[in-house]
Design a protein around this motif. Structure first.
Motif, PDB file in Angstrom:
ATOM      1  N   PHE A 104       0.840  -1.193   0.000  1.00  0.00           N
ATOM      2  CA  PHE A 104       0.000   0.000   0.000  1.00  0.00           C
ATOM      3  C   PHE A 104       0.877   1.246   0.000  1.00  0.00           C
ATOM      4  CE2 PHE A 104      -2.064  -3.492   2.159  1.00  0.00           C
ATOM      5  CZ  PHE A 104      -3.286  -3.567   1.509  1.00  0.00           C
ATOM      6  N   ILE A 105       0.523   2.187  -0.842  1.00  0.00           N
ATOM      7  CA  ILE A 105       1.240   3.455  -0.960  1.00  0.00           C
ATOM      8  C   ILE A 105       0.402   4.534  -0.294  1.00  0.00           C
ATOM      9  CG2 ILE A 105       2.121   5.188  -2.559  1.00  0.00           C
ATOM     10  CD1 ILE A 105       2.410   2.820  -4.602  1.00  0.00           C
ATOM     11  N   VAL A 106       0.974   5.180   0.727  1.00  0.00           N
ATOM     12  CA  VAL A 106       0.296   6.254   1.447  1.00  0.00           C
ATOM     13  C   VAL A 106       1.103   7.519   1.187  1.00  0.00           C
ATOM     14  CG1 VAL A 106      -0.644   6.980   3.666  1.00  0.00           C
ATOM     15  CG2 VAL A 106      -0.348   4.537   3.188  1.00  0.00           C
ATOM     16  N   ASP A 107       0.661   8.296   0.214  1.00  0.00           N
ATOM     17  CA  ASP A 107       1.435   9.427  -0.295  1.00  0.00           C
ATOM     18  C   ASP A 107       0.592  10.695  -0.195  1.00  0.00           C
ATOM     19  OD1 ASP A 107       2.919  11.287  -1.768  1.00  0.00           O
ATOM     20  OD2 ASP A 107       3.597   9.800  -3.211  1.00  0.00           O
ATOM     21  N   SER A 108       1.118  11.693   0.489  1.00  0.00           N
ATOM     22  CA  SER A 108       0.367  12.931   0.697  1.00  0.00           C
ATOM     23  C   SER A 108       0.365  13.842  -0.528  1.00  0.00           C
ATOM     24  CB  SER A 108       0.920  13.692   1.910  1.00  0.00           C
ATOM     25  OG  SER A 108       2.293  13.969   1.745  1.00  0.00           O
ATOM     26  N   ILE A 109       1.062  13.419  -1.598  1.00  0.00           N
ATOM     27  CA  ILE A 109       0.897  14.027  -2.927  1.00  0.00           C
ATOM     28  C   ILE A 109       0.757  12.858  -3.891  1.00  0.00           C
ATOM     29  CG2 ILE A 109       1.829  15.584  -4.685  1.00  0.00           C
ATOM     30  CD1 ILE A 109       3.542  16.897  -2.613  1.00  0.00           C
ATOM     31  N   LYS A 110      -0.441  12.303  -3.994  1.00  0.00           N
ATOM     32  CA  LYS A 110      -0.634  11.031  -4.693  1.00  0.00           C
ATOM     33  C   LYS A 110      -1.088  11.157  -6.138  1.00  0.00           C
ATOM     34  CE  LYS A 110      -4.459   8.629  -4.058  1.00  0.00           C
ATOM     35  NZ  LYS A 110      -5.320   8.983  -5.211  1.00  0.00           N
ATOM     36  N   LYS A 111      -1.433  12.326  -6.572  1.00  0.00           N
ATOM     37  CA  LYS A 111      -2.071  12.504  -7.877  1.00  0.00           C
ATOM     38  C   LYS A 111      -1.249  11.884  -8.995  1.00  0.00           C
ATOM     39  CE  LYS A 111      -4.151  16.023 -10.856  1.00  0.00           C
ATOM     40  NZ  LYS A 111      -4.437  17.469 -11.030  1.00  0.00           N
ATOM     41  N   GLY A 112      -1.880  10.966  -9.724  1.00  0.00           N
ATOM     42  CA  GLY A 112      -1.272  10.383 -10.905  1.00  0.00           C
ATOM     43  C   GLY A 112      -0.173   9.378 -10.648  1.00  0.00           C
ATOM     44  N   LYS A 113      -0.002   8.919  -9.418  1.00  0.00           N
ATOM     45  CA  LYS A 113       1.110   8.018  -9.101  1.00  0.00           C
ATOM     46  C   LYS A 113       0.668   6.564  -9.023  1.00  0.00           C
ATOM     47  CE  LYS A 113       3.766  11.485  -6.520  1.00  0.00           C
ATOM     48  NZ  LYS A 113       4.315  11.875  -5.193  1.00  0.00           N
ATOM     49  N   SER A 114       1.610   5.679  -9.321  1.00  0.00           N
ATOM     50  CA  SER A 114       1.436   4.235  -9.155  1.00  0.00           C
ATOM     51  C   SER A 114       2.729   3.703  -8.559  1.00  0.00           C
ATOM     52  CB  SER A 114       1.157   3.569 -10.506  1.00  0.00           C
ATOM     53  OG  SER A 114       2.320   3.635 -11.318  1.00  0.00           O
ATOM     54  N   GLU A 115       2.817   2.386  -8.359  1.00  0.00           N
ATOM     55  CA  GLU A 115       4.046   1.830  -7.783  1.00  0.00           C
ATOM     56  C   GLU A 115       5.274   2.127  -8.639  1.00  0.00           C
ATOM     57  OE1 GLU A 115       2.275  -1.630 -10.176  1.00  0.00           O
ATOM     58  OE2 GLU A 115       1.569   0.064  -8.982  1.00  0.00           O
ATOM     59  N   GLU A 116       5.068   2.313  -9.944  1.00  0.00           N
ATOM     60  CA  GLU A 116       6.191   2.593 -10.830  1.00  0.00           C
ATOM     61  C   GLU A 116       6.793   3.977 -10.583  1.00  0.00           C
ATOM     62  OE1 GLU A 116       4.747   1.984 -14.765  1.00  0.00           O
ATOM     63  OE2 GLU A 116       4.496  -0.187 -14.501  1.00  0.00           O
ATOM     64  N   SER A 117       6.096   4.812  -9.807  1.00  0.00           N
ATOM     65  CA  SER A 117       6.604   6.142  -9.479  1.00  0.00           C
ATOM     66  C   SER A 117       7.667   6.095  -8.389  1.00  0.00           C
ATOM     67  CB  SER A 117       5.453   7.049  -9.010  1.00  0.00           C
ATOM     68  OG  SER A 117       4.410   7.100  -9.964  1.00  0.00           O
ATOM     69  N   TYR A 118       7.894   4.923  -7.785  1.00  0.00           N
ATOM     70  CA  TYR A 118       8.795   4.787  -6.654  1.00  0.00           C
ATOM     71  C   TYR A 118       9.909   3.801  -6.986  1.00  0.00           C
ATOM     72  CZ  TYR A 118       4.567   6.795  -4.724  1.00  0.00           C
ATOM     73  OH  TYR A 118       3.466   7.585  -4.518  1.00  0.00           O
ATOM     74  N   LEU A 119      11.152   4.250  -6.900  1.00  0.00           N
ATOM     75  CA  LEU A 119      12.292   3.420  -7.262  1.00  0.00           C
ATOM     76  C   LEU A 119      12.328   2.113  -6.479  1.00  0.00           C
ATOM     77  CD1 LEU A 119      15.072   6.172  -7.453  1.00  0.00           C
ATOM     78  CD2 LEU A 119      14.117   4.891  -9.384  1.00  0.00           C
ATOM     79  N   ILE A 120      11.955   2.170  -5.207  1.00  0.00           N
ATOM     80  CA  ILE A 120      12.072   0.994  -4.352  1.00  0.00           C
ATOM     81  C   ILE A 120      11.137  -0.139  -4.787  1.00  0.00           C
ATOM     82  CG2 ILE A 120      10.344   1.712  -2.656  1.00  0.00           C
ATOM     83  CD1 ILE A 120      12.220   0.610  -0.480  1.00  0.00           C
ATOM     84  N   SER A 121      10.078   0.189  -5.507  1.00  0.00           N
ATOM     85  CA  SER A 121       9.110  -0.842  -5.881  1.00  0.00           C
ATOM     86  C   SER A 121       9.748  -1.949  -6.718  1.00  0.00           C
ATOM     87  CB  SER A 121       7.935  -0.227  -6.635  1.00  0.00           C
ATOM     88  OG  SER A 121       8.341   0.282  -7.903  1.00  0.00           O
ATOM     89  N   LYS A 122      10.773  -1.605  -7.472  1.00  0.00           N
ATOM     90  CA  LYS A 122      11.444  -2.611  -8.306  1.00  0.00           C
ATOM     91  C   LYS A 122      12.303  -3.570  -7.482  1.00  0.00           C
ATOM     92  CE  LYS A 122      11.687   0.441 -12.360  1.00  0.00           C
ATOM     93  NZ  LYS A 122      10.909   1.545 -11.740  1.00  0.00           N
ATOM     94  N   LEU A 123      12.644  -3.179  -6.255  1.00  0.00           N
ATOM     95  CA  LEU A 123      13.512  -3.992  -5.402  1.00  0.00           C
ATOM     96  C   LEU A 123      12.723  -4.833  -4.401  1.00  0.00           C
ATOM     97  CD1 LEU A 123      16.209  -1.267  -4.605  1.00  0.00           C
ATOM     98  CD2 LEU A 123      16.061  -2.786  -6.590  1.00  0.00           C
ATOM     99  N   ILE A 124      11.475  -4.474  -4.178  1.00  0.00           N
ATOM    100  CA  ILE A 124      10.658  -5.152  -3.172  1.00  0.00           C
ATOM    101  C   ILE A 124      10.504  -6.653  -3.439  1.00  0.00           C
ATOM    102  CG2 ILE A 124       8.307  -5.325  -2.236  1.00  0.00           C
ATOM    103  CD1 ILE A 124      10.042  -3.082  -1.028  1.00  0.00           C
ATOM    104  N   PRO A 125      10.219  -7.101  -4.671  1.00  0.00           N
ATOM    105  CA  PRO A 125      10.070  -8.546  -4.890  1.00  0.00           C
ATOM    106  C   PRO A 125      11.313  -9.341  -4.505  1.00  0.00           C
ATOM    107  CG  PRO A 125       9.173  -7.318  -6.750  1.00  0.00           C
ATOM    108  CD  PRO A 125       9.895  -6.318  -5.894  1.00  0.00           C
ATOM    109  N   SER A 126      12.489  -8.792  -4.766  1.00  0.00           N
ATOM    110  CA  SER A 126      13.716  -9.496  -4.395  1.00  0.00           C
ATOM    111  C   SER A 126      13.919  -9.487  -2.889  1.00  0.00           C
ATOM    112  CB  SER A 126      14.924  -8.841  -5.078  1.00  0.00           C
ATOM    113  OG  SER A 126      14.831  -8.936  -6.478  1.00  0.00           O
ATOM    114  N   GLY A 127      13.559  -8.378  -2.234  1.00  0.00           N
ATOM    115  CA  GLY A 127      13.731  -8.277  -0.791  1.00  0.00           C
ATOM    116  C   GLY A 127      12.835  -9.231  -0.023  1.00  0.00           C
TER     117      GLY A 127
END
Length: 203
Positions: A104-127
């Motif tokens: 879950f992404i809790v972002d206080s400026i969320k407009k137009g964002k998805s998981e691809e907007s966050y660099l860490i999302s690409k590393l989460i599956p490996s972690g």
């Protein structure tokens, strides 16, 4: 809180910023996450914001993955894993529930964002060694450009205090803007307990 002991310093200038409603440094954010981790009946573990920030995701992704794995293995009894995450000069909260493979992404400026907007999302599956389904939560939005640190603290506090115990029914579902008065009230409400816990000082 982490597999090995860590020690970080909070500069006096950053404490002053907390009271003056200015940009919050990572040292202050980290100390609040440590405080929330110690909350009674918490089912939450926290990632170290120093170890998972956007700059680290770019410069040393293997170390980010290593930290995620270590914290996950160290807290297998926890249901939720919270990431106070900073990139692009903005704080946001990421919440992971490994048992359901939900993020879950809790972002206080969320407009137009998805998981691809966050660099860490690409590393989460490996972690976590699993694939997550991501949801951008409708949450309180900041009124200006500098409040994201306070909004992050607000969202962490609300999650640990109430939402974690009934996530389906209590999770945020609003896009209202938080006022400066509400931020100030939150700081006042938290301050006495936070100072006692983090600094061992009686107020």
């Amino acid at each position: 809180m982490y597999p090995i002991s860590v020690q970080y310093l909070i500069p006096y200038s950053e404490l002053l910023n907390l009271f003056l409603r200015r940009w919050l440094d990572i040292s202050v954010i980290h100390s609040f996450s440590m405080y929330f981790f110690l909350s009674p009946n918490s089912r939450c573990a926290f990632f170290d914001p120093y170890k998972i920030c956007g700059a680290k995701c770019e410069s040393d992704p293997d170390d980010v993955i290593k930290h995620i794995k270590e914290v996950y293995e160290h807290h297998e009894d926890k249901r939720y894993f919270l990431a106070p995450y900073h990139d692009n000069d903005h704080w946001k909260l990421l919440i992971f529930e490994p048992t359901t493979s939900s993020a879950f992404i809790v972002d206080s400026i969320k407009k137009g964002k998805s998981e691809e907007s966050y660099l860490i999302s690409k590393l989460i599956p490996s972690g976590f060694e699993r694939t997550f389904t991501w949801t951008v939560i409708n949450c309180y939005q900041q009124p200006g450009s500098w409040e994201c640190g306070y909004m992050l603290i607000k969202h962490m506090w609300e999650f640990v205090e109430t939402i974690q115990h009934d996530f389906i029914n209590r999770k945020w579902n609003t896009q209202e803007k938080t006022s400066g008065e509400e931020i100030e009230s939150m700081v006042v409400d938290l301050m006495e307990r936070w100072i006692k816990e983090v600094f061992g000082i009686r107020t």
